[in-house]
Design a protein around this motif. Structure first.
Motif, PDB file in Angstrom:
ATOM      1  N   VAL A  65       0.846  -1.204   0.000  1.00 37.29           N
ATOM      2  CA  VAL A  65       0.000   0.000   0.000  1.00 37.29           C
ATOM      3  C   VAL A  65       0.876   1.247   0.000  1.00 37.29           C
ATOM      4  CG1 VAL A  65      -1.673   1.339   1.327  1.00 37.29           C
ATOM      5  CG2 VAL A  65      -1.959  -1.140   1.099  1.00 37.29           C
ATOM      6  N   PHE A  66       1.917   1.236   0.829  1.00 37.98           N
ATOM      7  CA  PHE A  66       2.867   2.355   0.883  1.00 37.98           C
ATOM      8  C   PHE A  66       3.498   2.569  -0.493  1.00 37.98           C
ATOM      9  CE2 PHE A  66       7.359   3.388   2.716  1.00 37.98           C
ATOM     10  CZ  PHE A  66       7.237   4.716   2.368  1.00 37.98           C
ATOM     11  N   ARG A  67       3.915   1.495  -1.138  1.00 33.76           N
ATOM     12  CA  ARG A  67       4.509   1.582  -2.471  1.00 33.76           C
ATOM     13  C   ARG A  67       3.547   2.243  -3.451  1.00 33.76           C
ATOM     14  NH1 ARG A  67       7.123  -3.453  -5.892  1.00 33.76           N
ATOM     15  NH2 ARG A  67       7.125  -2.466  -7.941  1.00 33.76           N
ATOM     16  N   ARG A  68       2.296   1.806  -3.453  1.00 31.82           N
ATOM     17  CA  ARG A  68       1.322   2.360  -4.394  1.00 31.82           C
ATOM     18  C   ARG A  68       1.006   3.812  -4.064  1.00 31.82           C
ATOM     19  NH1 ARG A  68      -3.185  -0.283  -3.571  1.00 31.82           N
ATOM     20  NH2 ARG A  68      -2.523  -2.025  -2.272  1.00 31.82           N
ATOM     21  N   ASP A  69       1.019   4.169  -2.770  1.00 34.99           N
ATOM     22  CA  ASP A  69       0.794   5.568  -2.386  1.00 34.99           C
ATOM     23  C   ASP A  69       1.888   6.477  -2.945  1.00 34.99           C
ATOM     24  OD1 ASP A  69      -1.498   4.930  -1.013  1.00 34.99           O
ATOM     25  OD2 ASP A  69      -0.552   4.937   0.973  1.00 34.99           O
ATOM     26  N   VAL A  70       3.146   6.016  -2.868  1.00 35.59           N
ATOM     27  CA  VAL A  70       4.261   6.818  -3.399  1.00 35.59           C
ATOM     28  C   VAL A  70       4.133   6.967  -4.908  1.00 35.59           C
ATOM     29  CG1 VAL A  70       6.759   6.824  -3.784  1.00 35.59           C
ATOM     30  CG2 VAL A  70       5.854   6.277  -1.521  1.00 35.59           C
ATOM     31  N   LEU A  71       3.845   5.876  -5.600  1.00 37.74           N
ATOM     32  CA  LEU A  71       3.721   5.937  -7.052  1.00 37.74           C
ATOM     33  C   LEU A  71       2.542   6.812  -7.477  1.00 37.74           C
ATOM     34  CD1 LEU A  71       4.491   2.207  -7.957  1.00 37.74           C
ATOM     35  CD2 LEU A  71       5.978   4.191  -8.271  1.00 37.74           C
ATOM     36  N   ASP A  72       1.431   6.733  -6.739  1.00 40.31           N
ATOM     37  CA  ASP A  72       0.263   7.559  -7.072  1.00 40.31           C
ATOM     38  C   ASP A  72       0.577   9.041  -6.877  1.00 40.31           C
ATOM     39  OD1 ASP A  72      -1.188   5.309  -7.680  1.00 40.31           O
ATOM     40  OD2 ASP A  72      -2.319   5.269  -5.799  1.00 40.31           O
ATOM     41  N   ARG A  73       1.286   9.374  -5.782  1.00 38.03           N
ATOM     42  CA  ARG A  73       1.616  10.784  -5.558  1.00 38.03           C
ATOM     43  C   ARG A  73       2.534  11.310  -6.651  1.00 38.03           C
ATOM     44  NH1 ARG A  73       1.944  13.963  -0.966  1.00 38.03           N
ATOM     45  NH2 ARG A  73       0.078  12.780  -0.349  1.00 38.03           N
ATOM     46  N   LEU A  74       3.517  10.518  -7.049  1.00 36.54           N
ATOM     47  CA  LEU A  74       4.405  10.958  -8.127  1.00 36.54           C
ATOM     48  C   LEU A  74       3.649  11.087  -9.438  1.00 36.54           C
ATOM     49  CD1 LEU A  74       7.639   8.896  -7.373  1.00 36.54           C
ATOM     50  CD2 LEU A  74       7.276  11.342  -7.023  1.00 36.54           C
ATOM     51  N   ALA A  75       2.727  10.156  -9.700  1.00 38.43           N
ATOM     52  CA  ALA A  75       1.956  10.218 -10.939  1.00 38.43           C
ATOM     53  C   ALA A  75       1.134  11.491 -11.023  1.00 38.43           C
ATOM     54  CB  ALA A  75       1.042   8.993 -11.039  1.00 38.43           C
ATOM     55  N   SER A  76       0.618  11.927  -9.898  1.00 41.61           N
ATOM     56  CA  SER A  76      -0.257  13.101  -9.904  1.00 41.61           C
ATOM     57  C   SER A  76       0.492  14.413  -9.735  1.00 41.61           C
ATOM     58  CB  SER A  76      -1.306  12.979  -8.796  1.00 41.61           C
ATOM     59  OG  SER A  76      -0.684  12.948  -7.516  1.00 41.61           O
ATOM     60  N   SER A  77       1.663  14.380  -9.043  1.00 43.95           N
ATOM     61  CA  SER A  77       2.305  15.644  -8.675  1.00 43.95           C
ATOM     62  C   SER A  77       3.805  15.692  -8.912  1.00 43.95           C
ATOM     63  CB  SER A  77       2.048  15.940  -7.188  1.00 43.95           C
ATOM     64  OG  SER A  77       0.684  15.941  -6.882  1.00 43.95           O
ATOM     65  N   GLY A  78       4.411  14.625  -9.416  1.00 45.92           N
ATOM     66  CA  GLY A  78       5.865  14.617  -9.577  1.00 45.92           C
ATOM     67  C   GLY A  78       6.347  15.590 -10.634  1.00 45.92           C
ATOM     68  N   PRO A  79       7.628  15.966 -10.593  1.00 43.66           N
ATOM     69  CA  PRO A  79       8.675  15.486  -9.693  1.00 43.66           C
ATOM     70  C   PRO A  79       8.579  16.138  -8.308  1.00 43.66           C
ATOM     71  CG  PRO A  79       9.615  16.656 -11.601  1.00 43.66           C
ATOM     72  CD  PRO A  79       8.160  16.838 -11.662  1.00 43.66           C
ATOM     73  N   LEU A  80       8.973  15.376  -7.265  1.00 43.02           N
ATOM     74  CA  LEU A  80       8.865  15.839  -5.887  1.00 43.02           C
ATOM     75  C   LEU A  80      10.097  15.418  -5.095  1.00 43.02           C
ATOM     76  CD1 LEU A  80       5.190  14.761  -5.086  1.00 43.02           C
ATOM     77  CD2 LEU A  80       5.995  17.118  -5.419  1.00 43.02           C
ATOM     78  N   PRO A  81      10.496  16.218  -4.099  1.00 40.39           N
ATOM     79  CA  PRO A  81      11.526  15.755  -3.167  1.00 40.39           C
ATOM     80  C   PRO A  81      10.935  14.696  -2.248  1.00 40.39           C
ATOM     81  CG  PRO A  81      10.674  17.875  -2.457  1.00 40.39           C
ATOM     82  CD  PRO A  81      10.026  17.581  -3.780  1.00 40.39           C
ATOM     83  N   SER A  82      11.764  13.902  -1.637  1.00 39.75           N
ATOM     84  CA  SER A  82      11.282  12.790  -0.816  1.00 39.75           C
ATOM     85  C   SER A  82      10.433  13.264   0.357  1.00 39.75           C
ATOM     86  CB  SER A  82      12.465  11.961  -0.310  1.00 39.75           C
ATOM     87  OG  SER A  82      13.342  12.752   0.471  1.00 39.75           O
ATOM     88  N   ARG A  83      10.720  14.461   0.878  1.00 42.01           N
ATOM     89  CA  ARG A  83       9.956  14.941   2.047  1.00 42.01           C
ATOM     90  C   ARG A  83       8.501  15.224   1.704  1.00 42.01           C
ATOM     91  NH1 ARG A  83      13.563  18.990   0.861  1.00 42.01           N
ATOM     92  NH2 ARG A  83      12.709  20.861  -0.115  1.00 42.01           N
ATOM     93  N   ASP A  84       8.173  15.350   0.406  1.00 46.59           N
ATOM     94  CA  ASP A  84       6.791  15.616   0.011  1.00 46.59           C
ATOM     95  C   ASP A  84       6.031  14.337  -0.335  1.00 46.59           C
ATOM     96  OD1 ASP A  84       7.293  18.283   0.355  1.00 46.59           O
ATOM     97  OD2 ASP A  84       7.424  18.768  -1.772  1.00 46.59           O
ATOM     98  N   LEU A  85       6.650  13.196  -0.092  1.00 44.38           N
ATOM     99  CA  LEU A  85       5.992  11.928  -0.391  1.00 44.38           C
ATOM    100  C   LEU A  85       5.433  11.305   0.881  1.00 44.38           C
ATOM    101  CD1 LEU A  85       8.606  10.508  -2.910  1.00 44.38           C
ATOM    102  CD2 LEU A  85       6.324  11.375  -3.438  1.00 44.38           C
ATOM    103  N   PRO A  86       4.304  10.604   0.790  1.00 45.64           N
ATOM    104  CA  PRO A  86       3.645  10.086   1.993  1.00 45.64           C
ATOM    105  C   PRO A  86       4.400   8.898   2.589  1.00 45.64           C
ATOM    106  CG  PRO A  86       2.519   9.307   0.024  1.00 45.64           C
ATOM    107  CD  PRO A  86       3.561  10.276  -0.447  1.00 45.64           C
ATOM    108  N   ASP A  87       4.464   8.877   3.911  1.00 49.12           N
ATOM    109  CA  ASP A  87       5.022   7.727   4.611  1.00 49.12           C
ATOM    110  C   ASP A  87       3.861   6.963   5.231  1.00 49.12           C
ATOM    111  OD1 ASP A  87       6.224   5.850   6.177  1.00 49.12           O
ATOM    112  OD2 ASP A  87       7.617   7.220   7.165  1.00 49.12           O
TER     113      ASP A  87
END
Length: 363
Positions: A118-140
């Motif tokens: 789930v965490f993996r898919r959350d990171v990929l979804d955030r990048l798909a919608s808003s990337g490029p992003l620094p790591s601090r802007d990605l959900p943990d």
């Protein structure tokens, strides 16, 4: 079977020429990266960041750091696992990415990825919608925190990104200062198809040997980029050195004209410390992690190349606030003659000009 018999002088000249450190300077940055196959990214900038310092040592003060920035923006070069590589070389690494994606569950990291799907898919979804992003802007949103005895302990987003790079799902899309910007790999990497895995390894070995000139078929494992070259090239022995080597036959019996160069501590000419000792008789350690009293050469001493020899270390620091390049010592492994002293002095002055700093020499 051909076995080439080389003197140490032959071997050193092959290595120097292969690393584009002889008198014939490359024409442009892309020629440097294609010839070396990579530029290692390292944020330490006691003099200059490694990727820039390696480029300057080949191109001279005409090199501008904006060239590297532009090549990355234009995707002529790409960053993969802290190595800047020619974009066309990604085809040599895609098969490994696909293999890792399908790797056995016992492969380190696979079980952690599975537990955090789930965490993996959350990171990929955030990048798909808003990337490029620094790591601090990605959900943990990890379910099982990453555990390590090292600095990565509980750095869940960082570790997830590293594994997603291995899978070929995400890539470094750029940098903002020292911060990496992450995006979906399909938006960053060229669409060239992957080579079959065995063929890709063979080509990587051949290209690595071409960049090193002479190397061992097998060597101690190094992270990311090996120091050995498998069966690439042809077998060779080096006078006074035990064991056999592999040499690029295209570099044999070529005329050699050397020059002086100041090298990064991470330079590929001496990155393999054992090879540097065997071929050049060069003793070197990066001493920034040592207490000051135990340092022999300095915090970030630059190895000094003159012709086909590694002859010393330059203890220098770029004081950007003070506007100076401060040289604290020149450590001579062998006594410098007048010509060597003048050649090294010219390189130090060129380094100061390139950095746009005033040069301060030892009193």
């Amino acid at each position: 079977m051909t076995v080439h018999e080389l003197s140490r002088l032959d071997a050193r000249r092959i290595a120097v020429r292969a690393q584009l450190l002889d008198a014939r300077r490359p024409a442009a940055l892309l020629d440097v990266v294609r010839g070396l196959t990579l530029l290692q990214v390292d944020p330490i900038a006691a003099v200059a960041p490694n990727a820039h310092l390696v480029s300057w040592s080949r191109l001279g003060s005409a090199y501008s750091t904006t060239e590297l920035t532009a090549a990355l923006v234009e995707r002529k070069l790409v960053e993969l696992r802290a190595m800047i590589r020619p974009a066309e070389d990604l085809a040599l690494h895609r098969a490994d990415m696909e293999h890792w994606e399908r790797a056995d569950p016992g492969t380190p990291g696979r079980e952690w990825l599975r537990a955090n799907d789930v965490f993996r898919r959350d990171v990929l979804d955030r990048l798909a919608s808003s990337g490029p992003l620094p790591s601090r802007d990605l959900p943990d949103t990890c379910a099982v925190p990453w555990r390590s005895t090292g600095w990565t302990d509980n750095r869940n987003v960082t570790q997830m990104l590293e594994y997603l790079v291995l899978c070929g799902d995400v890539a470094v899309a750029g940098r903002r200062g020292n911060d990496r910007l992450w995006d979906l790999a399909d938006r960053v990497y060229p669409a060239d198809p992957a080579l079959p895995r065995d063929e890709a390894k063979r080509v990587r070995d051949e290209r690595r040997l071409r960049a090193l000139g002479i190397a061992r078929a097998k060597a101690a494992a190094l992270p990311v980029e090996p120091a050995d070259v498998g069966e690439a090239g042809e077998e060779a022995v080096v006078e006074g050195v035990k064991g056999t080597w592999r040499v690029d036959p295209a570099l044999l019996s070529q005329p050699f004209s050397g020059r002086a160069a100041l090298l990064s501590p991470f330079d590929r000419l001496l990155h393999d410390r054992k090879r540097a000792a065997e071929l050049f008789g060069f003793d070197y350690q990066l001493e920034m992690y040592k207490p000051v009293a135990r340092r022999r050469w300095g915090y970030f001493a630059l190895p000094i190349l003159v012709g086909d020899g590694l002859v010393g270390k330059l203890d220098a620091t770029a004081d950007r606030k003070g506007g100076v390049l401060r040289v604290d010592a020149v450590h001579e492994d062998v006594p410098f003659d007048a010509a060597t002293t003048a050649a090294v002095r010219d390189e130090v002055e060129d380094l100061a000009r390139w950095l746009e700093l005033d040069l301060v020499l030892p009193a």
